[in-house]
Structures are given as structure tokens and as C-alpha cells.
Enzyme design. Sequence first.
Site, mmCIF file in Angstrom:
data_model
loop_
_atom_site.group_PDB
_atom_site.id
_atom_site.type_symbol
_atom_site.label_atom_id
_atom_site.label_comp_id
_atom_site.label_asym_id
_atom_site.label_seq_id
_atom_site.Cartn_x
_atom_site.Cartn_y
_atom_site.Cartn_z
ATOM 1 N N SER A 124 48.931 36.163 28.873
ATOM 2 C CA SER A 124 48.322 37.297 29.557
ATOM 3 C C SER A 124 47.676 36.950 30.893
ATOM 4 O O SER A 124 48.350 36.498 31.797
ATOM 5 C CB SER A 124 47.313 37.942 28.607
ATOM 6 O OG SER A 124 46.906 39.159 29.116
ATOM 7 N N HIS A 125 46.363 37.130 30.985
ATOM 8 C CA HIS A 125 45.660 36.924 32.251
ATOM 9 C C HIS A 125 45.251 35.461 32.442
ATOM 10 O O HIS A 125 44.657 35.134 33.456
ATOM 11 C CB HIS A 125 44.417 37.809 32.284
ATOM 12 C CG HIS A 125 43.537 37.551 31.093
ATOM 13 N ND1 HIS A 125 43.874 37.999 29.834
ATOM 14 C CD2 HIS A 125 42.400 36.860 30.968
ATOM 15 C CE1 HIS A 125 42.943 37.596 28.980
ATOM 16 N NE2 HIS A 125 42.031 36.901 29.640
ATOM 17 N N ASP B 250 47.619 42.143 35.551
ATOM 18 C CA ASP B 250 47.549 40.743 35.126
ATOM 19 C C ASP B 250 48.947 40.171 34.873
ATOM 20 O O ASP B 250 49.965 40.837 35.098
ATOM 21 C CB ASP B 250 46.647 40.583 33.895
ATOM 22 C CG ASP B 250 47.253 41.150 32.630
ATOM 23 O OD1 ASP B 250 48.148 42.013 32.733
ATOM 24 O OD2 ASP B 250 46.853 40.731 31.529
ATOM 25 N N ASP C 267 49.651 44.213 31.437
ATOM 26 C CA ASP C 267 48.981 45.248 30.642
ATOM 27 C C ASP C 267 47.594 45.602 31.172
ATOM 28 O O ASP C 267 47.050 46.644 30.844
ATOM 29 C CB ASP C 267 48.944 44.883 29.142
ATOM 30 C CG ASP C 267 48.310 43.537 28.855
ATOM 31 O OD1 ASP C 267 47.923 42.843 29.813
ATOM 32 O OD2 ASP C 267 48.208 43.194 27.664
ATOM 33 N N ARG C 268 47.002 44.732 31.999
ATOM 34 C CA ARG C 268 45.687 45.052 32.558
ATOM 35 C C ARG C 268 45.804 45.705 33.923
ATOM 36 O O ARG C 268 46.792 45.505 34.628
ATOM 37 C CB ARG C 268 44.856 43.785 32.729
ATOM 38 C CG ARG C 268 44.524 43.116 31.442
ATOM 39 C CD ARG C 268 43.571 41.974 31.677
ATOM 40 N NE ARG C 268 43.193 41.405 30.379
ATOM 41 C CZ ARG C 268 42.081 40.748 30.143
ATOM 42 N NH1 ARG C 268 41.221 40.532 31.125
ATOM 43 N NH2 ARG C 268 41.822 40.279 28.948
ATOM 44 N N LYS D 83 48.200 48.274 26.044
ATOM 45 C CA LYS D 83 47.602 48.759 27.276
ATOM 46 C C LYS D 83 48.631 48.614 28.387
ATOM 47 O O LYS D 83 49.581 47.850 28.262
ATOM 48 C CB LYS D 83 46.294 48.058 27.587
ATOM 49 C CG LYS D 83 46.342 46.542 27.658
ATOM 50 C CD LYS D 83 44.925 46.005 27.787
ATOM 51 C CE LYS D 83 44.887 44.502 27.943
ATOM 52 N NZ LYS D 83 44.779 43.793 26.646
HETATM 53 C C1 VG1 Z 1 40.022 39.683 25.919
HETATM 54 C C2 VG1 Z 1 39.379 41.011 26.198
HETATM 55 C C3 VG1 Z 1 39.932 42.062 25.269
HETATM 56 C C4 VG1 Z 1 41.455 42.115 25.423
HETATM 57 C C5 VG1 Z 1 42.040 40.744 25.183
HETATM 58 C C6 VG1 Z 1 43.536 40.697 25.434
HETATM 59 O O1 VG1 Z 1 39.722 39.272 24.598
HETATM 60 O O2 VG1 Z 1 37.976 40.935 26.073
HETATM 61 O O3 VG1 Z 1 39.327 43.303 25.556
HETATM 62 O O4 VG1 Z 1 42.004 43.024 24.512
HETATM 63 O O5 VG1 Z 1 41.438 39.807 26.057
HETATM 64 O O6 VG1 Z 1 43.826 41.077 26.742
HETATM 65 P P1 VG1 Z 1 38.546 38.243 24.264
HETATM 66 O O7 VG1 Z 1 38.608 38.051 22.782
HETATM 67 O O8 VG1 Z 1 38.785 37.009 25.064
HETATM 68 O O9 VG1 Z 1 37.278 38.899 24.706
HETATM 69 V V1 VG1 Z 1 45.225 40.483 27.473
HETATM 70 O O10 VG1 Z 1 45.440 41.189 28.899
HETATM 71 O O11 VG1 Z 1 45.235 39.018 26.968
HETATM 72 O O12 VG1 Z 1 46.470 41.022 26.486
HETATM 73 CO CO CO Z 2 47.410 40.974 29.576
#
Ligand code: VG1
Ligand code: CO
Length: 533
Positions: A115-116, A279, A283-284, A378
Site C-alpha cells: 500500500s502506502h 497511494d 486506494d487512498r 477504499k
Molecule cells: C492504516 C490506517 C488504516 C488503513 C490501513 C490500510 O492501518 O490507519 O485506517 O485502513 O492502514 O490502509 P494501521 O493499522 O497502520 O493504523 V492501506 O492504504 O494500507 O490499504
Molecule cells: Co493503500
Amino acid sequence: DSIVILETSPIEGMRPGTSGLRKKTRVWVEDPTYTLNFAQSLMDGWCVPKGVRSLVIGGDGREYSGECFEILASVAAANGVHRIVAPKGGVISTPAASALVRRLGVDGAVLMTASHNPGGLDGDFGIKFNDRDGSPAREDLTEAVYAASKTLKRIYIKRTNPLINNNVEMVDANDAYVAVLRECFDFEFLREKLRRASFVFDAMHGAAGPAARRVLADELQGDPSCLLRCDPRPDFGGGHPDPNLKWAADLASRFGLDSTGSSTSNFEDIFPVIGCACDGDGDRNMIVGAGIFVTPSDSLAVLAARAHKIRWFGRKLAAVARSMPTSRAVDRVAAHLGIPCLETPTGWKYFGNLMERYSPFLCGEESFGTGADHVREKDGLWAFLAWLSILDDGETVKDVMHSHWRQFGRDLYARYDFEEVDAASAAEMFDFLRSRDGVEEFDYTDPVDGSRATRQGIILDFPDTNERAVFRLSGTGSAGATVRLYLERYVPNPAQKDLDAVPAIVLADLARTAMSFARLPDFLGKSDPDVVT
Ligand code: VG1
Ligand code: CO
């Protein structure tokens, strides 16, 4: 086409977190059994018992994806998955994968993404998986996979090149996704909008890029020079593909914003009307306008208030939802609209069941996540199109926010992250917090299937000042622990100074109070956050 059986033994620590299993890329690359073990655990814990016969396998294209695909495809093929669907070129955003699963009616998806988190050999790699409905796997499935990883003995591999043997079906990554977006929005209307409103879209070299090009440039005829970093790269161009004011600082500066979200210019009319960054896996989203940064919590509230302008929502939203640490701005809108507002633990997987009950449905998280029930993830590009849909002609993002805050009041919001701290010390801090009077710990019971999620964050309420602070442990890190401190203050009748206030600055006092209440500097050995969003 022979099946080879490899003997193996369990590898520790394969428990998927908030969104899949994430580890340093080197962990996957340097020990080939690592991926093999996790692939077989996916089969033993999920695919075999659930009768999964068809899978989408793709990802955001980060380093190691190609090798990983070969392993996943050969292990899946040996475990009864006879249909594997892969995006041409290997890159598919997370929301596009969710759309693809739903359109094709396949049994799930395995997505190679962190992800990010940054990519490349010194960054992170990850694998997450999605269920038949296109939703991130719920806790019972991720736990079953983890349990399987702990007793693993054998790996089954089909020793053929899956690309040469026809059990891999290559499809366009975005056909299904764009078809869904067409159902969500009035493309004709958006084309007109883009003729008049200038925009910038930054895909941060992640998976949203090709879809953005196709939708914003080809379909909506937006100016292609307004599309930044829309070519996916295995290392995201060396950047950190996280759309916030720190990591998408280039985009922010094009709107006259510094890293706190303060406006740096008196000449806001020289900037484009609206900007968005996504991201790594698309999804972000971060929304900015000339001289203004929209917090994700506010973005959700505004989209709820103006939902009637979005085709997908028809005349009326059935319900909205937010994760617990997300500000309560959307709650006020839901009360005004007379619709339910549900509160879930952090992570998109908790929204899936609610979407089966309530449609049309809008939901979001403070962590730059916004979406609806058009898919089960998302969706960054969706959020941008939603914003284009709700902007009235001649209106700026600042106008939107100010009129929203005048009507509903303003929820000032910021998040502090303390990254890569010692995990044991972080756990001690949470135990200490639990021992203190006046705190509440968030537990959740899913209203649809009755499943429970406990210890989802510790809440400190300050009713006298309309303030709230929440402590939570992150579940997406790849090393040590990350502690998040979520801060908010509600201002019911904002004066001009409240409209102009910069949350990160206004909330610094609350942050200090919360940090000393938790004795955070003592436990974590840090008195300043690594990132403020
Ligand atoms: C983080 C965010 C959460 C989000 C998750 C996945 O998780 O706080 O709101 O759903 O990342 O996002 P955490 O447990 O590190 O707080 V992504 O863009 O990785 O799919
Ligand atoms: Co993501």
C-alpha cells in the site's frame, strides 16, 4: 504438469495485520521459502477449506511482484485453483482488483502490495487477500491463514510456467473498474466540469496512474499535463507513496500549502481548483484546494452532506460509517440527514458487511480512505471524481469547506505517528493507559455476523473542551511498533479565526496533554511524532 511437494517448517510472524502481511522486501527476497510458506498458508487456511477455484492475482507493481506472482500462481495451481486472472502488465490498483473480482464472479484475489509503504529492495513488500465479495479478508480468514502458517509442513507446487501454460488469463486491469466508475458518476457532467475547473492529479508512481490517465485524460478529456507521476514504478520513483502533506509535498506546494497545511500565499487564485494524490495501491486519496488541505474526516462529511450530487447515491444514502478514530464530523451530517452512522474498528474489512445491509453506502477513515459500496475497498480515484461531482461551478474547495463548517461546525483534526518504536515498550504504555481512570477502550461487535474485535483503541474524552484523543497501535508496519495518537476538537459555531485555523497547530496543546497522560515520552523514548497528518 507434475505437482512437486516440498517439505518445509513454519516461519514465525506471518500474522496479517490491518491490511495483509507486510515485511521488509528483503525478508521476501532473501529467503524464497518465505513467500512459498505464506502462499501455501493461504491455500491451507483459506483456498482449500473455502473451495476457492478462481483467483485474481495482481498488485501495485512494486519490487519483487514478478517473482512473487510466479510463486503464488504455481502454488495456487497445485492447490486446486484452476483459473487465475492477472492484469496485463502486472499492475492493478486495489479498488480495481475489487471491481474485477465482483465483475468476473471469481472466488477472491491475492494482492501483492504494501500500500502506502515505500517499495524497492530497501522498502516493504506485502500480500493481502480479498474474499468473493471483493472485500479485504475478514479476521476469521486472516486468522485461519495465520494458524495454517504455524503448522505448515508441505508446499505443493505445479512445476510449470503458468504464463506459458494457459491457466493464467490476462485481462485489462481497468475495464471492469472503469465500468463501475461509469455507474457511479455522470461522465458527461464531469467532462464539462473539467473543461472549466483546473486540477492536478498525482498518482505518486502507484497503481492509480493508468486508471487516472484513462478516466481523467481519455474519457473526461482533462488536460494530460495535469496528471503527475501516473506511470507505475517498482520503487515509486524512490518516493514514499503515501498521500499526505509530508509525502505529497510537491502536490501541496502547487496549492500554496506547507507541510502543516498552512497557506503560504496570498494569491490563491493562481492555483488550480482541486488536487488529489493517491497511494501506491491507489486506494487512498488526499484532497487539496487552493490554500486548503481537506482532512480525510472532513472529506467524508462533505461527501455525505452533498451525496445527492453523486449519481451512485441516488436520492438518499442508506447509511454512512467511519472508523472509530475518524473525526465525528460525518456523524453530524448523518444526524441532519436522518440516516444511521456506524462506527467500526480501523481497517476497510469492517465495512464490507455493512455494505451488504445498507446500500447506497458511504464510508471513510481518517487515514485518507474514502469509498462507497460500488466496490469493497477504499478508492482514491473514486474520491476525486466524487469531489469533482460535488463542486459547484465557480466554487473553490475552500468555499466548500467554509460553508460546510458554518452549517455543521468544524471538527479540527490531526494525527501524530510515532514510528518504529520498541514493541514491548508500546505494549507497556497501552497497559498503563488501561490502568488509568477515565479512559475507554473500543470494542466492536459486527451487527451483521456478530464477530467481535477487541482492544481497538483507547479513548480519552475531554467533554468540557469538546476534545477527544485516541491512542492506537498500528497494524501495517513492517518493523517494531507504530503508535498513533488521534486528536480532535469540535468547534460548534466557528468564527472566521476558527475557519482559518490550522488543525495541526491548534491541537498541539491537546497532543501534549494526551502524551503526558500516557507518559508517552517515558515509554517510547520520543517526545515528538515522526509524522503529523
Ligand atoms: C492504516 C490506517 C488504516 C488503513 C490501513 C490500510 O492501518 O490507519 O485506517 O485502513 O492502514 O490502509 P494501521 O493499522 O497502520 O493504523 V492501506 O492504504 O494500507 O490499504
Ligand atoms: Co493503500
